[in-house]
Design a protein around this motif. Structure first.
Motif, PDB file in Angstrom:
ATOM      1  N   HIS A  25       0.857  -1.117  -0.141  1.00  0.00           N
ATOM      2  CA  HIS A  25       0.166  -0.172   0.018  1.00  0.00           C
ATOM      3  C   HIS A  25       0.979   1.266   0.024  1.00  0.00           C
ATOM      4  CE1 HIS A  25      -3.342  -2.597   0.704  1.00  0.00           C
ATOM      5  NE2 HIS A  25      -4.091  -1.845   0.442  1.00  0.00           N
ATOM      6  N   HIS A  29      -0.390   4.231  -4.783  1.00  0.00           N
ATOM      7  CA  HIS A  29      -1.583   3.939  -4.823  1.00  0.00           C
ATOM      8  C   HIS A  29      -2.628   5.018  -4.324  1.00  0.00           C
ATOM      9  CE1 HIS A  29      -5.453   1.908  -3.846  1.00  0.00           C
ATOM     10  NE2 HIS A  29      -5.424   2.261  -2.529  1.00  0.00           N
ATOM     11  N   ASP A  59      -6.595   4.747   3.717  1.00  0.00           N
ATOM     12  CA  ASP A  59      -6.072   3.529   4.069  1.00  0.00           C
ATOM     13  C   ASP A  59      -5.197   3.570   5.126  1.00  0.00           C
ATOM     14  OD1 ASP A  59      -6.613   1.551   2.186  1.00  0.00           O
ATOM     15  OD2 ASP A  59      -5.304   2.039   0.746  1.00  0.00           O
ATOM     16  N   ASP A  62      -6.536   0.987   7.765  1.00  0.00           N
ATOM     17  CA  ASP A  62      -6.896  -0.253   7.623  1.00  0.00           C
ATOM     18  C   ASP A  62      -6.099  -1.226   8.349  1.00  0.00           C
ATOM     19  OD1 ASP A  62      -8.053  -1.203   4.281  1.00  0.00           O
ATOM     20  OD2 ASP A  62      -6.497  -2.668   5.487  1.00  0.00           O
ATOM     21  N   LYS A  64      -4.723  -3.794   7.250  1.00  0.00           N
ATOM     22  CA  LYS A  64      -3.497  -4.248   6.392  1.00  0.00           C
ATOM     23  C   LYS A  64      -2.129  -3.411   6.693  1.00  0.00           C
ATOM     24  CE  LYS A  64      -5.670  -4.040   2.450  1.00  0.00           C
ATOM     25  NZ  LYS A  64      -6.948  -3.472   2.575  1.00  0.00           N
ATOM     26  N   ASP A 122     -10.995   4.066  -5.337  1.00  0.00           N
ATOM     27  CA  ASP A 122     -10.196   2.929  -4.855  1.00  0.00           C
ATOM     28  C   ASP A 122     -10.482   1.460  -5.465  1.00  0.00           C
ATOM     29  OD1 ASP A 122      -8.384   1.979  -2.833  1.00  0.00           O
ATOM     30  OD2 ASP A 122     -10.188   1.175  -1.567  1.00  0.00           O
ATOM     31  N   ALA A 126      -7.923  -1.055  -8.731  1.00  0.00           N
ATOM     32  CA  ALA A 126      -7.682  -2.439  -8.469  1.00  0.00           C
ATOM     33  C   ALA A 126      -8.126  -3.066 -10.084  1.00  0.00           C
ATOM     34  CB  ALA A 126      -8.614  -3.051  -7.581  1.00  0.00           C
ATOM     35  N   ARG A 134      -1.075  -4.577 -10.073  1.00  0.00           N
ATOM     36  CA  ARG A 134      -0.975  -4.756  -8.785  1.00  0.00           C
ATOM     37  C   ARG A 134      -1.510  -6.152  -8.373  1.00  0.00           C
ATOM     38  NH1 ARG A 134      -5.285  -1.139  -5.977  1.00  0.00           N
ATOM     39  NH2 ARG A 134      -3.767  -1.442  -4.025  1.00  0.00           N
ATOM     40  N   VAL A 135      -2.136  -7.023  -9.066  1.00  0.00           N
ATOM     41  CA  VAL A 135      -2.094  -8.389  -8.936  1.00  0.00           C
ATOM     42  C   VAL A 135      -1.197  -8.989  -9.038  1.00  0.00           C
ATOM     43  CG1 VAL A 135      -3.434 -10.559  -9.791  1.00  0.00           C
ATOM     44  CG2 VAL A 135      -4.832  -8.440  -9.820  1.00  0.00           C
ATOM     45  N   TYR A 138       1.333  -8.155  -6.064  1.00  0.00           N
ATOM     46  CA  TYR A 138       0.752  -8.664  -4.642  1.00  0.00           C
ATOM     47  C   TYR A 138       0.872 -10.203  -4.617  1.00  0.00           C
ATOM     48  CZ  TYR A 138      -2.415 -10.102  -1.004  1.00  0.00           C
ATOM     49  OH  TYR A 138      -2.885 -10.787   0.203  1.00  0.00           O
ATOM     50  N   SER A 139       0.482 -11.153  -5.838  1.00  0.00           N
ATOM     51  CA  SER A 139       0.877 -12.478  -5.968  1.00  0.00           C
ATOM     52  C   SER A 139       2.460 -12.685  -5.891  1.00  0.00           C
ATOM     53  CB  SER A 139       0.303 -12.895  -7.088  1.00  0.00           C
ATOM     54  OG  SER A 139      -1.065 -12.952  -7.024  1.00  0.00           O
ATOM     55  N   ARG A 144       2.833 -16.720  -4.773  1.00  0.00           N
ATOM     56  CA  ARG A 144       1.732 -17.346  -5.450  1.00  0.00           C
ATOM     57  C   ARG A 144       2.302 -17.461  -7.011  1.00  0.00           C
ATOM     58  NH1 ARG A 144      -3.272 -14.893  -2.696  1.00  0.00           N
ATOM     59  NH2 ARG A 144      -3.273 -15.982  -0.729  1.00  0.00           N
ATOM     60  N   ASP A 167      -3.803 -20.876  -4.716  1.00  0.00           N
ATOM     61  CA  ASP A 167      -4.488 -19.476  -5.442  1.00  0.00           C
ATOM     62  C   ASP A 167      -3.467 -18.979  -6.309  1.00  0.00           C
ATOM     63  OD1 ASP A 167      -6.518 -17.712  -5.993  1.00  0.00           O
ATOM     64  OD2 ASP A 167      -5.960 -16.417  -4.245  1.00  0.00           O
ATOM     65  N   HIS A 172      -7.309 -14.485  -9.370  1.00  0.00           N
ATOM     66  CA  HIS A 172      -7.777 -13.428  -8.524  1.00  0.00           C
ATOM     67  C   HIS A 172      -8.521 -12.393  -9.516  1.00  0.00           C
ATOM     68  CE1 HIS A 172      -8.096 -10.604  -5.204  1.00  0.00           C
ATOM     69  NE2 HIS A 172      -7.543  -9.811  -5.920  1.00  0.00           N
ATOM     70  N   GLU A 175     -12.038 -14.148  -9.208  1.00  0.00           N
ATOM     71  CA  GLU A 175     -12.487 -14.004  -7.620  1.00  0.00           C
ATOM     72  C   GLU A 175     -12.863 -12.458  -7.424  1.00  0.00           C
ATOM     73  OE1 GLU A 175      -8.952 -16.678  -5.706  1.00  0.00           O
ATOM     74  OE2 GLU A 175      -9.195 -14.569  -5.262  1.00  0.00           O
ATOM     75  N   LEU A 177     -11.750  -9.299  -9.665  1.00  0.00           N
ATOM     76  CA  LEU A 177     -11.405  -8.151 -10.446  1.00  0.00           C
ATOM     77  C   LEU A 177     -12.575  -7.787 -11.729  1.00  0.00           C
ATOM     78  CD1 LEU A 177      -7.408  -7.972 -10.686  1.00  0.00           C
ATOM     79  CD2 LEU A 177      -9.100  -7.030  -8.600  1.00  0.00           C
TER      80      LEU A 177
HETATM   81  P1  ADP Z   1      -7.033  -1.703  -1.272  1.00  0.00           P
HETATM   82  O1  ADP Z   1      -6.087  -0.999  -1.889  1.00  0.00           O
HETATM   83  O2  ADP Z   1      -8.608  -1.370  -1.872  1.00  0.00           O
HETATM   84  O3  ADP Z   1      -7.278  -1.879   0.150  1.00  0.00           O
HETATM   85  P2  ADP Z   1      -6.331  -4.654  -1.554  1.00  0.00           P
HETATM   86  O4  ADP Z   1      -5.478  -4.645  -0.129  1.00  0.00           O
HETATM   87  O5  ADP Z   1      -7.738  -5.657  -1.108  1.00  0.00           O
HETATM   88  O6  ADP Z   1      -7.130  -3.349  -1.903  1.00  0.00           O
HETATM   89  O7  ADP Z   1      -5.560  -5.203  -2.121  1.00  0.00           O
HETATM   90  C1  ADP Z   1      -4.488  -4.675  -2.837  1.00  0.00           C
HETATM   91  C2  ADP Z   1      -4.156  -4.998  -4.254  1.00  0.00           C
HETATM   92  O8  ADP Z   1      -3.668  -6.393  -4.214  1.00  0.00           O
HETATM   93  C3  ADP Z   1      -5.097  -5.019  -5.110  1.00  0.00           C
HETATM   94  O9  ADP Z   1      -5.049  -4.504  -6.257  1.00  0.00           O
HETATM   95  C4  ADP Z   1      -5.785  -6.464  -5.231  1.00  0.00           C
HETATM   96  O10 ADP Z   1      -6.230  -6.815  -6.570  1.00  0.00           O
HETATM   97  C5  ADP Z   1      -4.500  -7.257  -4.995  1.00  0.00           C
HETATM   98  N1  ADP Z   1      -4.879  -8.404  -4.498  1.00  0.00           N
HETATM   99  C6  ADP Z   1      -5.455  -8.574  -3.100  1.00  0.00           C
HETATM  100  N2  ADP Z   1      -5.765  -9.985  -3.106  1.00  0.00           N
HETATM  101  C7  ADP Z   1      -5.199 -10.673  -3.949  1.00  0.00           C
HETATM  102  C8  ADP Z   1      -4.847 -11.936  -4.134  1.00  0.00           C
HETATM  103  N3  ADP Z   1      -5.554 -12.843  -3.310  1.00  0.00           N
HETATM  104  N4  ADP Z   1      -4.127 -12.315  -5.298  1.00  0.00           N
HETATM  105  C9  ADP Z   1      -3.664 -11.293  -5.939  1.00  0.00           C
HETATM  106  N5  ADP Z   1      -3.899  -9.962  -5.783  1.00  0.00           N
HETATM  107  C10 ADP Z   1      -4.532  -9.662  -4.683  1.00  0.00           C
END
Ligand code: ADP
Ligand code: NI
Length: 215
Positions: A25, A29, A59, A62, A64, A122, A126, A134-135, A138-139, A144, A167, A172, A175, A177
């Motif tokens: 984060h 962002h 954020d 949050d 996280k 927000d 995504a 971002r996906v 994050y992965s 992953r 996963d 994702h 699930e 996006l």
């Molecule tokens: P936000 O900024 O709205 O708080 P999140 O913390 O839920 O968003 O997610 C941050 C970024 O990480 C997003 O772009 C989201 O798509 C990605 N993300 C969240 N969970 C997963 C996952 N399980 N696999 C891949 N990417 C993810």
């Protein structure tokens, strides 16, 4: 304190907070959400100051980002009270942020236009090219895989399978996006979401073709 000075102070406050964060984060962002918020707010006739202040701070409470979200929210209230922002704006921003950070069960809908605008911005971050980036970021951070054709979509996984970390980044999209377009609150955000959504669909088509050596 003038409104633009409050916004400047909020930006400095958020930057200092996010420097300590490693969850992805990052400040950029927040930057993108602010840019998109401004655009939607102008189109939808929302209060630009409340929207931008909420986008900047959305954020910080949050879970996280902070181990103790309740304490983070108290700190945010203290910061806002001392910031010189009008009391009505402070209450409004706090309401937006607590609704956005709401965890578990049925998320309450946003009560005000300003809340709907910031939530849309927000969610837009995504999806589209940014969302795709971002996906995968994050992965990768989670260790992953990009894709595994044997992985079924999450709705069809048992809780056990999901928790075992079975996963992928591609999963994702299904699930979450590809569902975000339907969850936009405001007409203008929905318009922006459509283009970003199509871009993700094109990306997936090309991805599967390349996977099979078809392109
Ligand atoms: P936000 O900024 O709205 O708080 P999140 O913390 O839920 O968003 O997610 C941050 C970024 O990480 C997003 O772009 C989201 O798509 C990605 N993300 C969240 N969970 C997963 C996952 N399980 N696999 C891949 N990417 C993810
Ligand atoms: Ni966010």
């Amino acid at each position: 304190m003038e409104n633009h000075e409050v916004l400047q102070a909020a930006e400095a406050y958020v930057k200092a907070k996010l420097e300590k964060d490693s969850s992805g984060h990052d400040w950029w962002h927040i930057y993108r959400v602010v840019q998109t918020t401004r655009r939607i707010a102008a189109e939808e006739g929302a209060d630009g100051f409340v929207c931008e202040l909420a986008a900047l701070l959305h954020d910080v409470a949050d879970d996280k980002l902070s181990a103790d979200p309740a304490a983070a929210e108290r700190e945010l209230r203290q910061w806002l009270d001392a910031s010189g922002a009008p009391a009505s704006a402070t209450e409004h921003v706090l309401e937006i942020i607590s609704t956005m950070s709401f965890k578990g069960g049925a998320r309450p809908p946003m009560r005000t236009l300003e809340g709907r605008v910031v939530q849309d911005a927000d969610r837009l971050d995504a999806i589209g090219a940014t969302g795709i980036s971002r996906v995968f970021a994050y992965s990768g951070w989670k260790g992953r895989p990009i894709h595994d054709p044997s992985v079924i979509v999450r709705e069809q996984m048992t809780e056990e399978e999901y928790r075992s970390g079975n996963d992928t980044a591609i999963n994702h999209f299904y699930e979450k996006l590809l569902k975000l377009k339907e969850r936009m609150n405001t007409p203008y955000a929905r318009k922006l979401a459509e283009e970003r959504h199509r871009f993700m669909e094109q990306f997936l088509e090309q991805f599967y073709d390349e996977w099979e050596g078809k392109r």
